[in-house]
Design an enzyme around this catalytic site. Structure first.
Site, PDB file in Angstrom:
ATOM      1  N   GLU A 188       0.813  -1.232   0.000  1.00 38.37           N
ATOM      2  CA  GLU A 188       0.000   0.000   0.000  1.00 38.37           C
ATOM      3  C   GLU A 188       0.841   1.274   0.000  1.00 38.37           C
ATOM      4  O   GLU A 188       0.630   2.172   0.815  1.00 38.37           O
ATOM      5  CB  GLU A 188      -0.953  -0.011   1.196  1.00 38.37           C
ATOM      6  N   ASN A 224       2.116  -5.302  -3.007  1.00 34.76           N
ATOM      7  CA  ASN A 224       0.736  -5.659  -2.667  1.00 34.76           C
ATOM      8  C   ASN A 224      -0.098  -4.389  -2.430  1.00 34.76           C
ATOM      9  O   ASN A 224       0.341  -3.482  -1.717  1.00 34.76           O
ATOM     10  CB  ASN A 224       0.787  -6.483  -1.359  1.00 34.76           C
ATOM     11  N   HIS A 275     -10.182  -6.260  -1.763  1.00 40.13           N
ATOM     12  CA  HIS A 275     -11.189  -5.882  -0.754  1.00 40.13           C
ATOM     13  C   HIS A 275     -12.303  -5.133  -1.476  1.00 40.13           C
ATOM     14  O   HIS A 275     -12.153  -3.962  -1.816  1.00 40.13           O
ATOM     15  CB  HIS A 275     -10.569  -4.963   0.309  1.00 40.13           C
ATOM     16  N   GLU A 323      -6.005 -10.777  -0.527  1.00 44.54           N
ATOM     17  CA  GLU A 323      -6.789 -10.442   0.686  1.00 44.54           C
ATOM     18  C   GLU A 323      -8.279 -10.339   0.355  1.00 44.54           C
ATOM     19  O   GLU A 323      -8.960  -9.408   0.800  1.00 44.54           O
ATOM     20  CB  GLU A 323      -6.323  -9.104   1.271  1.00 44.54           C
ATOM     21  N   ASP A 365     -12.074 -10.156   0.184  1.00 43.51           N
ATOM     22  CA  ASP A 365     -13.348 -10.228   0.908  1.00 43.51           C
ATOM     23  C   ASP A 365     -14.293  -9.218   0.270  1.00 43.51           C
ATOM     24  O   ASP A 365     -13.844  -8.264  -0.369  1.00 43.51           O
ATOM     25  CB  ASP A 365     -13.218 -10.046   2.427  1.00 43.51           C
TER      26      ASP A 365
HETATM   27  O1  G3I Z   1      -3.773  -6.799  19.485  1.00 37.79           O
HETATM   28  C1  G3I Z   1      -4.602  -5.759  20.003  1.00 37.79           C
HETATM   29  C2  G3I Z   1      -5.230  -6.194  21.295  1.00 37.79           C
HETATM   30  O2  G3I Z   1      -4.206  -6.383  22.258  1.00 37.79           O
HETATM   31  C3  G3I Z   1      -6.226  -5.122  21.747  1.00 37.79           C
HETATM   32  O3  G3I Z   1      -6.877  -5.562  22.880  1.00 37.79           O
HETATM   33  C4  G3I Z   1      -7.252  -4.853  20.645  1.00 37.79           C
HETATM   34  C5  G3I Z   1      -8.203  -3.726  21.012  1.00 37.79           C
HETATM   35  O4  G3I Z   1      -8.626  -2.995  19.891  1.00 37.79           O
HETATM   36  O5  G3I Z   1      -6.577  -4.474  19.468  1.00 37.79           O
HETATM   37  C6  G3I Z   1      -5.707  -5.484  19.004  1.00 37.79           C
HETATM   38  O6  G3I Z   1      -5.096  -5.038  17.837  1.00 37.79           O
HETATM   39  C7  G3I Z   1      -5.897  -4.979  16.675  1.00 37.79           C
HETATM   40  C8  G3I Z   1      -5.271  -5.912  15.638  1.00 37.79           C
HETATM   41  O7  G3I Z   1      -5.969  -5.797  14.397  1.00 37.79           O
HETATM   42  C9  G3I Z   1      -5.301  -7.378  16.074  1.00 37.79           C
HETATM   43  O8  G3I Z   1      -6.608  -7.808  16.223  1.00 37.79           O
HETATM   44  C10 G3I Z   1      -5.903  -3.562  16.161  1.00 37.79           C
HETATM   45  O9  G3I Z   1      -6.612  -2.743  17.063  1.00 37.79           O
HETATM   46  C11 G3I Z   1      -6.548  -3.505  14.784  1.00 37.79           C
HETATM   47  O10 G3I Z   1      -6.382  -2.202  14.239  1.00 37.79           O
HETATM   48  C12 G3I Z   1      -5.876  -4.508  13.855  1.00 37.79           C
HETATM   49  O11 G3I Z   1      -6.553  -4.462  12.606  1.00 37.79           O
HETATM   50  C13 G3I Z   1      -5.878  -5.082  11.524  1.00 37.79           C
HETATM   51  C14 G3I Z   1      -5.650  -4.057  10.422  1.00 37.79           C
HETATM   52  O12 G3I Z   1      -5.038  -4.679   9.318  1.00 37.79           O
HETATM   53  C15 G3I Z   1      -4.767  -2.914  10.932  1.00 37.79           C
HETATM   54  O13 G3I Z   1      -4.332  -2.098   9.921  1.00 37.79           O
HETATM   55  C16 G3I Z   1      -6.762  -6.204  11.005  1.00 37.79           C
HETATM   56  O14 G3I Z   1      -6.865  -7.237  11.989  1.00 37.79           O
HETATM   57  C17 G3I Z   1      -6.165  -6.768   9.716  1.00 37.79           C
HETATM   58  O15 G3I Z   1      -7.096  -7.642   9.125  1.00 37.79           O
HETATM   59  C18 G3I Z   1      -5.880  -5.640   8.733  1.00 37.79           C
HETATM   60  O16 G3I Z   1      -5.265  -6.203   7.584  1.00 37.79           O
HETATM   61  C19 G3I Z   1      -4.960  -5.317   6.509  1.00 37.79           C
HETATM   62  C20 G3I Z   1      -3.762  -5.891   5.772  1.00 37.79           C
HETATM   63  O17 G3I Z   1      -2.695  -6.110   6.670  1.00 37.79           O
HETATM   64  C21 G3I Z   1      -3.321  -4.955   4.640  1.00 37.79           C
HETATM   65  N1  G3I Z   1      -4.420  -4.665   3.735  1.00 37.79           N
HETATM   66  C22 G3I Z   1      -5.650  -4.217   4.381  1.00 37.79           C
HETATM   67  C23 G3I Z   1      -6.083  -5.198   5.468  1.00 37.79           C
HETATM   68  C24 G3I Z   1      -7.407  -4.806   6.045  1.00 37.79           C
HETATM   69  O18 G3I Z   1      -7.312  -3.558   6.703  1.00 37.79           O
END
Ligand code: G3I
Length: 395
Positions: free
Chosen positions: A170, A216, A258, A289, A291
Site C-alpha cells: 500500500e 501488494n 477488498h 486479501e 473479501d
Molecule cells: O492486538 C490488540 C489487542 O491487544 C487489543 O486488545 C485490541 C483492542 O482494539 O486491538 C488489538 O489489535 C488490533 C489488531 O488488528 C489485532 O486484532 C488492532 O486494534 C486492529 O487495528 C488490527 O486491525 C488489523 C488491520 O489490518 C490494521 O491495519 C486487522 O486485523 C487486519 O485484518 C488488517 O489487515 C490489513 C492488511 O494487513 C493490509 N491490507 C488491508 C487489510 C485490512 O485492513
C-alpha cells in the site's frame, strides 16, 4: 440372423465405447466434486487457495472448527497480523517470533505454503519507531538502516519457509487523499522518499534468493482511465515497469481484492485483462486479501431476507469474478481470502456498519460465495483455464 447378431454386437460395442468415452473407469466411485475442499479443487489448476489466519482464533480451544477448516480448505496461509513489525519487534531489538513461527509450523504440518505479510507498511509499526522519528531521536539515515535491518532480520529468520513475501504494501495514495493526484504516500515515502520501494526489494532478495517478492495493494483489480494521476492500477503498473527496467528484483503484484457490494466493481473480463497486463511485464500475480463486504441495515439485523439475499448474491458474484479472472491467467498463482468466516472479520471493526464479507457465516455455514468459488474451480478447464506457470525469483 447373422445380421441381427452383428447389429446386436455392434450396438453393444458402440454403447460400451460411448460409455468409455464419457465415464472414467472408476465411475460410480468418483467423489462428488462439490464435496471436495477448496484446496483440492484449486489443485486441478495448480492454483493455491489461501486464507489469512487470526492466531488467537487458531489457538482457541473453544473453537476447534476454525483450526479444522483452516487446515482442510486451504493450501496457503497468510498471517493476518503476527508478521507485522509491531508484532515482531514490539521493543527495539527484542524480537517476538513465537506466534509467526507457530503459523509456519501449522502450515508445515498441513502441507500448506506461506505468504509472508508484510515487510514494509505504514500501519502497525511499533511505537518506538514512530515516536523515535517524531521526536527526532531517530534520524533519516538511521531510519534507512533500521528498515534495512528489519527486512534482513525478518527475511533471514523465515528463509526457505516463505513462498511469497509482500515486500511493500500500500505505498500508493488513493484519489480521495490530498492531494488527489496519485503519489507515494505514508510514513516511508515521507521520511525516505519513494526510493525505499526499490531498496526494500533489493534487501529482501539479498536475504532470501528463493522467495517470490511481491508488491501488494488494494483497488488495483482493473484499469480505469489509464491516467496514472487518478488510475491507481496504472500507477502501480508504471511503478512495476520502472522497477523492472531498473533491475529491481520484483517477482509479482498482489491485488488485495477488498471489495464492497455497494460499489460498481468489475466484471471478469476487466479483471482478467488487468492480470494479463501485469503478466505481460513478466510478473506473477495473486489475489491476496479477498473479501466482499456489504452495508448492514436495520432491516437486515431483523432478518429481512429481501435485503440480506441480494447482498449475499452480490458478494458471491464478486468473489467469483476475481476467482475466474485468476483462473484465466496462468501467472495468477494464488487466491487468498482475508479470513474465511464472518466470525473474525476485520470489516465490522473497521467500517462499523458493514459486514458479511466472508465465505462462511459466523457459525461456519458455507455461504453462496463458497459454493460459487467451488463451482468456478470445478466447471473450468482447457482451453481457457490451464495449469499455473511457476514463477522463478528474479535475480
Ligand atoms: O492486538 C490488540 C489487542 O491487544 C487489543 O486488545 C485490541 C483492542 O482494539 O486491538 C488489538 O489489535 C488490533 C489488531 O488488528 C489485532 O486484532 C488492532 O486494534 C486492529 O487495528 C488490527 O486491525 C488489523 C488491520 O489490518 C490494521 O491495519 C486487522 O486485523 C487486519 O485484518 C488488517 O489487515 C490489513 C492488511 O494487513 C493490509 N491490507 C488491508 C487489510 C485490512 O485492513
Amino acid at each position: 440372423m447373422l445380421l441381427r447378431r452383428w447389429i446386436a454386437t455392434g450396438v453393444a460395442a458402440v454403447a460400451t465405447l460411448g460409455a468409455l468415452n464419457t465415464l472414467p473407469a472408476t465411475a460410480g466411485h468418483q467423489p462428488n466434486p462439490a464435496d471436495q475442499s477448496l484446496r483440492t479443487l484449486g489443485m486441478r489448476h495448480d492454483l493455491f487457495i489461501g486464507t489469512a489466519v487470526d492466531m488467537a482464533a487458531l489457538n482457541d480451544p473453544a473453537d476447534p472448527q476454525y483450526r479444522q477448516l483452516t487446515a482442510s480448505q486451504f493450501s496457503t496461509v497468510t498471517a493476518e497480523n503476527v508478521m507485522k513489525w509491531e508484532s515482531l519487534e514490539p521493543t527495539r531489538g527484542v524480537y517476538n517470533w513465537g506466534p509467526a513461527d507457530e503459523l509456519i509450523a501449522f502450515a508445515k504440518q498441513n502441507n500448506q505454503r506461506v505468504r509472508g505479510h508484510v515487510l514494509v507498511w505504514h500501519n502497525q509499526l511499533p511505537g518506538w519507531l514512530t515516536s523515535g522519528v517524531a521526536d527526532g531521536s531517530i534520524s533519516t539515515a538511521e531510519l534507512r538502516d533500521i528498515l534495512k535491518n528489519h527486512i534482513t532480520n525478518v527475511v533471514k529468520h523465515f528463509k526457505g519457509k516463505i513462498w511469497q513475501w509482500d515486500v511493500v504494501n500500500e505505498a500508493v495514495s488513493d484519489p480521495w487523499d490530498t492531494p488527489s493526484t496519485l503519489h507515494y504516500k505514508g510514513f516511508w515515502a515521507q521520511h525516505l522518499g519513494p526510493d525505499y520501494v526499490a531498496d526494500a526489494f533489493r534487501w529482501a532478495r539479498a536475504a532470501d534468493p528463493k522467495a517470490l517478492l511481491f508488491y501488494n495493494d488494494y483497488n488495483i483489480e482493473a484499469f480505469g482511465s489509464g491516467d496514472p494521476a487518478n488510475d491507481k492500477t496504472q500507477f502501480v503498473y508504471d511503478m512495476a515497469k520502472q522497477l523492472l527496467a531498473a533491475g529491481v528484483p520484483i517477482d509479482g503484484v498482489g491485488s488485495q481484492g477488498h471489495l464492497g457490494t455497494q460499489y460498481g466493481n468489475f466484471d471478469t473480463l476487466q479483471v482478467a485483462a488487468a492480470l494479463k497486463k501485469f503478466a505481460d511485464l513478466g510478473l506473477a500475480t495473486a489475489f491476496t486479501e479477498v473479501d466482499v463486504r456489504s452495508q448492514i441495515t436495520e432491516a437486515m439485523e431483523n432478518g429481512d431476507s429481501n435485503e440480506i439475499n441480494p447482498r449475499l448474491q452480490a458478494s458471491a458474484a464478486n468473489y467469483s469474478v476475481l476467482l475466474q479472472a485468476c483462473l484465466a491467467d496462468r501467472h495468477c498463482l494464488s487466491f487468498t481470502v482475508w479470513g474465511f468466516t464472518d466470525k473474525y472479520s476485520w470489516v465490522p471493526n473497521w467500517f462499523g456498519s458493514e459486514g458479511l464479507a466472508n465465505i462462511y457465516d459466523e457459525n461456519y455455514q458455507p455461504k453462496r460465495a463458497y459454493n460459487l468459488m467451488k463451482g468456478d474451480l470445478i466447471y473450468s478447464g482447457a482451453p481457457y483455464v490451464l495449469p499455473r506457470i511457476p514463477q522463478r525469483p528474479r535475480r
